[in-house]
Design a protein around this motif. Structure first.
Motif, short mmCIF file in Angstrom:
data_model
loop_
_atom_site.label_atom_id
_atom_site.label_comp_id
_atom_site.label_asym_id
_atom_site.label_seq_id
_atom_site.Cartn_x
_atom_site.Cartn_y
_atom_site.Cartn_z
N VAL A 283 0.84 -1.21 0.00
CA VAL A 283 0.00 0.00 0.00
C VAL A 283 0.87 1.25 0.00
CG1 VAL A 283 -1.66 1.34 1.34
CG2 VAL A 283 -1.96 -1.13 1.09
N SER A 284 1.91 1.26 0.81
CA SER A 284 2.79 2.43 0.90
C SER A 284 3.44 2.73 -0.43
CB SER A 284 3.85 2.22 1.98
OG SER A 284 3.26 2.10 3.25
N ARG A 285 3.92 1.66 -1.12
CA ARG A 285 4.58 1.87 -2.40
C ARG A 285 3.60 2.36 -3.46
NH1 ARG A 285 7.71 -2.40 -0.43
NH2 ARG A 285 6.23 -3.99 -1.11
N ALA A 286 2.37 1.84 -3.44
CA ALA A 286 1.38 2.28 -4.42
C ALA A 286 1.02 3.75 -4.21
CB ALA A 286 0.14 1.39 -4.32
N ILE A 287 0.82 4.13 -2.96
CA ILE A 287 0.51 5.53 -2.67
C ILE A 287 1.66 6.44 -3.07
CG2 ILE A 287 0.03 7.20 -0.82
CD1 ILE A 287 -2.35 5.45 -1.51
N ALA A 288 2.90 5.98 -2.84
CA ALA A 288 4.07 6.78 -3.21
C ALA A 288 4.13 7.00 -4.71
CB ALA A 288 5.35 6.09 -2.72
N VAL A 289 3.77 5.96 -5.51
CA VAL A 289 3.76 6.10 -6.97
C VAL A 289 2.74 7.16 -7.38
CG1 VAL A 289 3.16 4.94 -9.13
CG2 VAL A 289 4.59 3.78 -7.44
N LEU A 290 1.54 7.08 -6.82
CA LEU A 290 0.50 8.04 -7.17
C LEU A 290 0.85 9.46 -6.73
CD1 LEU A 290 -2.63 5.88 -6.26
CD2 LEU A 290 -1.77 6.41 -8.55
N ALA A 291 1.49 9.57 -5.55
CA ALA A 291 1.92 10.89 -5.08
C ALA A 291 2.97 11.48 -5.99
CB ALA A 291 2.43 10.79 -3.65
N GLU B 32 3.26 10.97 -9.11
CA GLU B 32 2.59 11.39 -10.34
C GLU B 32 1.75 12.65 -10.14
OE1 GLU B 32 0.23 8.05 -11.37
OE2 GLU B 32 1.91 6.86 -12.13
N GLY B 33 1.56 13.05 -8.88
CA GLY B 33 0.73 14.21 -8.61
C GLY B 33 -0.74 13.89 -8.55
N ALA B 34 -1.08 12.61 -8.46
CA ALA B 34 -2.48 12.21 -8.45
C ALA B 34 -3.09 12.32 -7.06
CB ALA B 34 -2.62 10.79 -8.98
N SER C 29 -5.24 17.35 -8.03
CA SER C 29 -5.67 17.65 -9.40
C SER C 29 -4.45 18.00 -10.23
CB SER C 29 -6.66 18.82 -9.40
OG SER C 29 -7.08 19.10 -10.70
N ARG C 30 -4.40 17.48 -11.43
CA ARG C 30 -3.28 17.75 -12.32
C ARG C 30 -3.77 18.52 -13.53
NH1 ARG C 30 -0.10 12.37 -13.51
NH2 ARG C 30 1.42 13.90 -14.20
N PRO C 31 -2.90 19.36 -14.12
CA PRO C 31 -3.32 20.09 -15.32
C PRO C 31 -3.74 19.14 -16.43
CG PRO C 31 -1.26 20.96 -14.46
CD PRO C 31 -1.53 19.70 -13.73
N ARG C 32 -4.80 19.47 -17.12
CA ARG C 32 -5.26 18.66 -18.25
C ARG C 32 -4.99 19.44 -19.54
NH1 ARG C 32 -8.89 17.70 -14.20
NH2 ARG C 32 -9.29 15.52 -13.73
N GLY C 33 -4.20 18.85 -20.40
CA GLY C 33 -3.86 19.52 -21.65
C GLY C 33 -2.70 20.47 -21.46
N GLY D 160 -3.95 26.95 -18.25
CA GLY D 160 -3.14 27.43 -17.14
C GLY D 160 -2.92 26.35 -16.11
N ALA D 161 -2.06 26.66 -15.14
CA ALA D 161 -1.76 25.70 -14.09
C ALA D 161 -3.00 25.39 -13.27
CB ALA D 161 -0.66 26.25 -13.19
N ASP D 162 -3.16 24.13 -12.91
CA ASP D 162 -4.28 23.70 -12.08
C ASP D 162 -3.77 23.59 -10.65
OD1 ASP D 162 -6.37 22.55 -10.81
OD2 ASP D 162 -6.74 21.01 -12.32
#
Length: 462
Positions: A44-52, A54-56, A69-73, A77-79
């Protein structure tokens, strides 16, 4: 299935979960994920670290994991929505200092402002002082943390009571002085007694320092002594913030018979009095009352004043004056905040107040403020006889106007803005519920006497 593939599978599952959530939503806890997906804590810790990475998601220790939230496109502008998760409690409230109605449109007559109009500034003496200061060979050297000694001597003379330059700290205006004093004197969560009503900037600075403002009502002679003593006893406060001379917004002057009592009550409570002497150079031709600091024998008073209002908004030069360990505390805050006030500005202030033009300016300003005050008070009485000007102040920049019972000061301020007049709704000057509806009407920021008369005429229709 090896551990790497298990983590990858969990990441895929969590991405599917995230697709159905909104920014700021909380993910299931690690314990819930372990139980639901039948994996170990490390997975679980490793999966959360991967998502973090990525900025997810954003993880807040002790609080959990939240959807970011990550910028789309690439073109947008920055999200920055993710910041609402990362930023916790809001501790800096600028509401009392900003206009809830937004910037006034062109043509609006300003009866809501804290600085005199450009025509009332000593523009030529300021320019000459700046030029002389800029020619000094050491003008761009580092300034002492306390401020230039000759400038500290000027402010020590204003405070009186035997204050010396060593008892003075130069600040970047009065608001900076308030912030430094409050943070140096009291710890977060502590109560601070304030006059009611009071200057909104002081309320904002106190709350930003984590202090809890406790209102103490005024009457025509200043703060009520009986209620001040009661407030100290009930709250255990160690600070009382006040404006004894030409109080903002009411214009009240602390009566001579109450001055000693305020100091004695604070001394008995083991408390400081933070004296805001903002109107030292804003008298209307008469003598401004001597500071409380001039009568202080025990280091009870922390005195502050500023050259900004009588000179110009960008001459951000003020001072704190105090005796004892409290000054060391304030110097420490200064060092942590910004080391020192820019030297060219200090040199300019010193050149200005040391010139004959400064005394002439202060006298002319006093005459102009007295004329403007009388003009606006008469115009309000004529155009709005249902409004009560509580007093004609002998100093300062404002009239304090009581509205009829049942009136809504915020609604009236909004209506005035639609008639192109900016006024101050009274409720933002109170630390708690206001006892009635008021407006603060400034007479210094308008262009001239004719504008003040026209503003009152427009207010007839709100």
């Amino acid at each position: 299935m090896n551990d790497g593939s298990t983590s990858a599978s969990l990441v895929t599952s969590l991405r599917e979960l995230l697709a159905g959530l909104s920014p700021g939503d909380r993910l299931p806890s690690s314990r819930e994920l372990i139980r639901h997906h039948r994996v170990g804590p490390g997975t679980v810790s490793r999966a959360i670290a991967v998502l973090a990475a990525e900025g997810a998601v954003v993880t807040l220790p002790g609080s959990g994991t939240f959807v970011a939230s990550r910028p789309r496109g690439g073109a947008g502008g920055a999200d920055t929505v993710w910041q609402t998760v990362a930023l916790t409690d809001r501790t800096v409230d600028t509401g009392p200092l900003t206009d809830a109605l937004g910037p006034p449109p062109p043509g609006t007559i300003m009866l809501d402002g804290g600085y005199p109009h450009r025509s009332l500034r000593p523009t030529r003496p300021l320019g000459a002082a700046l030029a002389r200061a800029g020619r000094r060979p050491d003008a761009w050297d580092r300034a002492p943390a306390n401020g230039l000694a000759p400038l500290r001597a000027v402010f020590a003379g204003m405070a009186g009571g035997g204050m010396t330059p060593d008892d003075v700290l130069i600040t970047a205006g009065g608001q900076s002085a308030l912030s430094m004093a409050f943070r140096a004197i009291a710890g977060p969560g502590s109560p601070i007694l304030v006059e009611s009503p009071t200057y909104p900037g002081a309320l904002a600075a106190a709350r930003s320092a984590g202090l809890r403002p406790v209102p103490v009502p005024l009457d025509d002679d200043g703060v009520r002594p009986d209620l001040l003593a009661e407030a100290f006893a009930m709250t255990g406060a160690r600070v009382f913030y006040c404006q004894p001379a030409h109080h903002n917004p009411t214009g009240v002057v602390l009566a001579p018979g109450r001055r000693r009592y305020v100091l004695d009550v604070a001394r008995a409570a083991g408390a400081f009095v933070v004296e805001d002497d903002f109107a030292r150079h804003l008298g209307h031709g008469g003598q401004v009352p001597r500071p409380l600091a001039a009568d202080d024998r025990d280091g009870t008073v922390v005195y502050l004043t500023s050259l900004t209002k009588p000179a110009a908004p960008s001459l951000r030069i003020g001072a704190l004056a105090a005796r004892g360990p409290v000054m060391e505390r304030m110097r420490a805050v200064r060092m942590v905040d910004d080391f020192f006030v820019t030297r060219p500005l200090q040199e300019t202030a010193l050149e200005l107040v040391g010139s004959p033009a400064w005394d002439r300016h202060v006298r002319a300003l006093g005459t102009a403020l007295r004329e403007r005050c009388a003009e606006l008070a008469a115009a309000v009485a004529r155009e709005r006889p249902d409004w009560t000007v509580t007093r004609i102040p002998a100093g300062g920049l404002h009239l304090w106007v009581r509205l009829p019972d049942g009136a809504d000061d915020t609604a009236i301020a909004g209506a005035a803005r639609r008639h192109e007049v900016a006024v101050g709704a009274g409720r933002r000057y109170f630390a708690a519920e206001p006892p009635a509806a008021f407006l603060r009407l400034g007479f210094a920021a308008a262009g001239d006497l004719a504008e003040l008369t026209e503003a009152a005429h427009r207010l007839r229709h709100v």
